[in-house]
Design a protein around this motif. Structure first.
Motif, PDB file in Angstrom:
ATOM      1  N   LEU A 156       0.862  -1.177   0.000  1.00 14.87           N
ATOM      2  CA  LEU A 156       0.000   0.000   0.000  1.00 14.87           C
ATOM      3  C   LEU A 156       0.903   1.232   0.000  1.00 14.87           C
ATOM      4  CD1 LEU A 156      -3.108   0.578   2.259  1.00 14.87           C
ATOM      5  CD2 LEU A 156      -1.319   2.311   2.143  1.00 14.87           C
ATOM      6  N   VAL A 157       0.666   2.150  -0.944  1.00 13.46           N
ATOM      7  CA  VAL A 157       1.546   3.313  -1.094  1.00 13.46           C
ATOM      8  C   VAL A 157       0.725   4.598  -1.085  1.00 13.46           C
ATOM      9  CG1 VAL A 157       3.214   4.477  -2.588  1.00 13.46           C
ATOM     10  CG2 VAL A 157       3.212   1.977  -2.437  1.00 13.46           C
ATOM     11  N   LEU A 158       1.170   5.569  -0.272  1.00 10.09           N
ATOM     12  CA  LEU A 158       0.609   6.915  -0.290  1.00 10.09           C
ATOM     13  C   LEU A 158       1.672   7.833  -0.879  1.00 10.09           C
ATOM     14  CD1 LEU A 158      -1.720   8.781   0.400  1.00 10.09           C
ATOM     15  CD2 LEU A 158      -0.728   9.111   2.669  1.00 10.09           C
ATOM     16  N   ALA A 159       1.435   8.289  -2.103  1.00  9.06           N
ATOM     17  CA  ALA A 159       2.448   9.046  -2.846  1.00  9.06           C
ATOM     18  C   ALA A 159       2.528  10.496  -2.365  1.00  9.06           C
ATOM     19  CB  ALA A 159       2.133   9.019  -4.342  1.00  9.06           C
ATOM     20  N   PRO A 160       3.717  11.108  -2.471  1.00 11.91           N
ATOM     21  CA  PRO A 160       3.903  12.499  -2.047  1.00 11.91           C
ATOM     22  C   PRO A 160       3.491  13.499  -3.121  1.00 11.91           C
ATOM     23  CG  PRO A 160       6.001  11.599  -2.721  1.00 11.91           C
ATOM     24  CD  PRO A 160       4.995  10.472  -2.851  1.00 11.91           C
ATOM     25  N   ASP A 161       2.271  13.377  -3.651  1.00 10.31           N
ATOM     26  CA  ASP A 161       1.795  14.319  -4.666  1.00 10.31           C
ATOM     27  C   ASP A 161       0.648  15.152  -4.092  1.00 10.31           C
ATOM     28  OD1 ASP A 161      -0.297  12.545  -4.571  1.00 10.31           O
ATOM     29  OD2 ASP A 161       0.144  11.598  -6.477  1.00 10.31           O
ATOM     30  N   GLU A 162       0.222  16.156  -4.857  1.00  7.26           N
ATOM     31  CA  GLU A 162      -0.817  17.058  -4.383  1.00  7.26           C
ATOM     32  C   GLU A 162      -2.144  16.342  -4.146  1.00  7.26           C
ATOM     33  OE1 GLU A 162      -1.268  20.401  -6.928  1.00  7.26           O
ATOM     34  OE2 GLU A 162       0.771  21.169  -6.590  1.00  7.26           O
ATOM     35  N   ALA A 163      -2.412  15.322  -4.922  1.00 12.42           N
ATOM     36  CA  ALA A 163      -3.675  14.587  -4.792  1.00 12.42           C
ATOM     37  C   ALA A 163      -3.658  13.606  -3.623  1.00 12.42           C
ATOM     38  CB  ALA A 163      -3.985  13.839  -6.087  1.00 12.42           C
ATOM     39  N   LYS A 164      -2.485  13.390  -3.015  1.00 12.69           N
ATOM     40  CA  LYS A 164      -2.339  12.390  -1.959  1.00 12.69           C
ATOM     41  C   LYS A 164      -2.879  11.040  -2.437  1.00 12.69           C
ATOM     42  CE  LYS A 164      -2.442  15.614   1.940  1.00 12.69           C
ATOM     43  NZ  LYS A 164      -3.095  15.977   3.208  1.00 12.69           N
ATOM     44  N   THR A 165      -2.263  10.535  -3.492  1.00 10.76           N
ATOM     45  CA  THR A 165      -2.737   9.324  -4.160  1.00 10.76           C
ATOM     46  C   THR A 165      -2.417   8.070  -3.350  1.00 10.76           C
ATOM     47  OG1 THR A 165      -2.415  10.380  -6.311  1.00 10.76           O
ATOM     48  CG2 THR A 165      -2.672   7.989  -6.284  1.00 10.76           C
ATOM     49  N   LEU A 166      -3.437   7.311  -3.056  1.00 12.31           N
ATOM     50  CA  LEU A 166      -3.313   6.036  -2.361  1.00 12.31           C
ATOM     51  C   LEU A 166      -3.489   4.917  -3.373  1.00 12.31           C
ATOM     52  CD1 LEU A 166      -3.209   4.305   0.281  1.00 12.31           C
ATOM     53  CD2 LEU A 166      -5.699   4.527   0.348  1.00 12.31           C
ATOM     54  N   GLY A 182      -8.964  -7.813  -6.233  1.00 13.23           N
ATOM     55  CA  GLY A 182      -9.260  -6.487  -6.763  1.00 13.23           C
ATOM     56  C   GLY A 182      -8.109  -5.518  -6.676  1.00 13.23           C
ATOM     57  N   GLN A 183      -8.405  -4.255  -6.989  1.00 11.45           N
ATOM     58  CA  GLN A 183      -7.439  -3.163  -6.970  1.00 11.45           C
ATOM     59  C   GLN A 183      -8.157  -1.896  -6.519  1.00 11.45           C
ATOM     60  OE1 GLN A 183      -6.325  -3.294 -11.143  1.00 11.45           O
ATOM     61  NE2 GLN A 183      -4.336  -4.206 -10.658  1.00 11.45           N
ATOM     62  N   LEU A 184      -7.363  -0.929  -6.021  1.00 11.43           N
ATOM     63  CA  LEU A 184      -7.936   0.339  -5.584  1.00 11.43           C
ATOM     64  C   LEU A 184      -6.937   1.466  -5.809  1.00 11.43           C
ATOM     65  CD1 LEU A 184     -10.119   2.016  -4.061  1.00 11.43           C
ATOM     66  CD2 LEU A 184      -8.873   1.462  -1.956  1.00 11.43           C
ATOM     67  N   ARG A 185      -7.452   2.602  -6.283  1.00 10.97           N
ATOM     68  CA  ARG A 185      -6.660   3.819  -6.405  1.00 10.97           C
ATOM     69  C   ARG A 185      -7.534   4.979  -5.950  1.00 10.97           C
ATOM     70  NH1 ARG A 185      -2.183   5.790  -9.317  1.00 10.97           N
ATOM     71  NH2 ARG A 185      -2.346   7.991  -9.908  1.00 10.97           N
ATOM     72  N   ALA A 186      -7.053   5.765  -4.999  1.00  9.88           N
ATOM     73  CA  ALA A 186      -7.834   6.872  -4.456  1.00  9.88           C
ATOM     74  C   ALA A 186      -6.990   8.139  -4.407  1.00  9.88           C
ATOM     75  CB  ALA A 186      -8.333   6.527  -3.052  1.00  9.88           C
ATOM     76  N   GLU A 187      -7.629   9.252  -4.687  1.00 11.79           N
ATOM     77  CA  GLU A 187      -7.008  10.560  -4.540  1.00 11.79           C
ATOM     78  C   GLU A 187      -7.674  11.220  -3.336  1.00 11.79           C
ATOM     79  OE1 GLU A 187      -7.406  12.545  -8.293  1.00 11.79           O
ATOM     80  OE2 GLU A 187      -5.705  11.467  -9.170  1.00 11.79           O
ATOM     81  N   LEU A 188      -7.024  11.092  -2.175  1.00 12.11           N
ATOM     82  CA  LEU A 188      -7.629  11.492  -0.916  1.00 12.11           C
ATOM     83  C   LEU A 188      -7.927  12.985  -0.867  1.00 12.11           C
ATOM     84  CD1 LEU A 188      -5.514   9.293   1.515  1.00 12.11           C
ATOM     85  CD2 LEU A 188      -7.631   8.734   0.341  1.00 12.11           C
ATOM     86  N   ALA A 189      -7.047  13.797  -1.428  1.00  9.46           N
ATOM     87  CA  ALA A 189      -7.263  15.243  -1.403  1.00  9.46           C
ATOM     88  C   ALA A 189      -8.493  15.643  -2.213  1.00  9.46           C
ATOM     89  CB  ALA A 189      -6.029  15.969  -1.932  1.00  9.46           C
TER      90      ALA A 189
END
Length: 391
Positions: free
Chosen positions: A215-225, A252-259
């Motif tokens: 599980l990765v939370l990327a350091p981008d503006e959208a805070k992509t999980l 399954g798979q999941l991609r979320a933009e928390l911001a």
């Protein structure tokens, strides 16, 4: 030779100083005073009551260890309990702290519980904990490396005062492999995450287990999980089912933009001869705006939940209303396709449904299906009171 002897002497002195400091801290450590100071600091800074009822123990070498018993935290400016734990243990390596690196060997929590509340004004009961204090100085970036986290017997309660709904998830267990974090870059990664939960309603029970390798939370503006892979299973047991229990594998798979409060992904399962695939797209988390596409190749409901016996039909039917209270405040729309379908001894094929649920109203239109040798088409609409208003 003299150099080696000098180095040995220096190392011996350093070791003696460290052992002396450890001994001093161990001898002067006052758990009662520390608990009092922590409670006072939380009350002054967060206006919440911290209670540490259990024993507080520390270890200093080779790891800084903290072990504590029962701890609870109140709601903001209230004595009402917000969160609590039965016990906790943390062990941190000493030497990496000198270079602002936190290397944690163990994080263990047991009996954790918390209640999240969405008030009528839309605010959450954790807003004060999430907001930054203006008096706080900017903290230096920290790199953390945790060998593993174990959290057991968790209970989470969600209360929505806007619609009067309360949901509780209990018996939740969480375990991870290595966890890394860089607060400067706001980058986080969790390896080998496992979630397990159990639930029971009367004689029926359900058990869920999910495994996520990464599980990765990327350091981008959208805070992509990003969760590239989800594996797991749901075990359902009910005396009403002919086979008494049913196991559904999950992938399954999941991609979320928390911001942006958005997410998309897919889930799939299979049982007996039925294959089920779900694609979903969340445009907004709260209030929920969800689009979905559900494909089922064949489904025989009667095989798992047999039709009611003649004497039970009237009792089961009730007043004919459909309870739509769970849809209040939600925006859910999507399509359902079923190749072959059987329920209450009625068989159909090529079932296609378009579903819209918003404002406490459910619309199923237009739908079509092959019923035996005939074709049925039309629209079904259910109003906020649960009455069928159009067909």
């Amino acid at each position: 030779m003299k150099t080696l002897k000098l180095a040995a002497v220096i190392l011996g002195v350093v070791a003696a100083v460290i052992l002396g400091l450890v001994g001093y801290f161990a001898a002067t450590f006052d758990s009662t005073r520390l608990k009092t100071e922590l409670t006072k600091a939380v009350q002054e800074k967060k206006q919440r009551t911290l209670k540490i009822d259990g024993d507080l123990a520390l270890s200093f070498w080779p790891n800084v260890g903290v072990r504590v018993g029962k701890v609870s935290l109140s709601e903001f400016r209230s004595e009402k309990e917000f969160a609590a734990i039965d016990s906790a243990r943390v062990s941190v390596a000493v030497m990496p702290l000198l270079s602002k690196q936190i290397v944690v060997n163990t994080v263990e929590l047991d009996g954790a519980r918390a209640t999240l509340i969405k008030h009528k004004d839309g605010k959450l009961n954790i807003d004060d904990l999430l907001s930054k204090d203006k008096s706080d100085k900017a903290s230096s970036p920290v790199q953390a490396d945790i060998a593993g986290i174990r959290i057991g017997n968790v209970q989470l309660t969600w209360q929505d005062e806007q619609n009067g709904q309360t949901s509780t998830l209990s018996g939740l267990d969480l375990a991870t492999g290595r966890v890394t974090a860089d607060t400067g870059k706001q980058a986080y990664e969790v390896n080998a995450l496992t979630l397990a939960a159990k639930g029971k309603a009367g004689a029926d029970s359900v058990e869920l287990r999910l495994d996520m390798p990464r599980l990765v939370l990327a350091p981008d503006e959208a805070k992509t999980l990003t969760i590239d892979k989800i594996d797991g299973a749901i075990d359902i047991a009910s005396p009403r089912m002919p086979m008494k229990s049913l196991k559904l594998p999950i992938s399954g798979q999941l991609r979320a933009e928390l911001a942006k409060q958005s997410a998309h992904g897919n889930l799939a399962t299979r049982f007996d001869d039925s294959k089920i695939a779900l694609k979903f797209d969340v445009a907004k988390f709260s209030p929920l705006s969800l689009g979905f596409d559900l494909d089922i190749d064949q489904l025989n409901v009667d095989k798992y939940l047999p039709p009611a016996k003649p004497g039970e039909e009237k009792k089961a039917a009730g007043d004919g209303r459909i309870d739509l209270s769970a849809l209040k405040g939600l925006d859910v729309h999507g399509a359902v396709r079923i190749g072959k379908f059987q329920v209450s001894n009625v068989k159909a094929s090529n079932v296609k449904l378009k579903i819209d649920a918003a404002g406490g109203r459910l619309d199923i239109a237009p739908h079509s299906m092959n019923l035996y040798d005939g074709t049925l088409s039309g629209a079904l609409s259910v109003n906020a009171s649960g009455n069928v208003v159009a067909l």
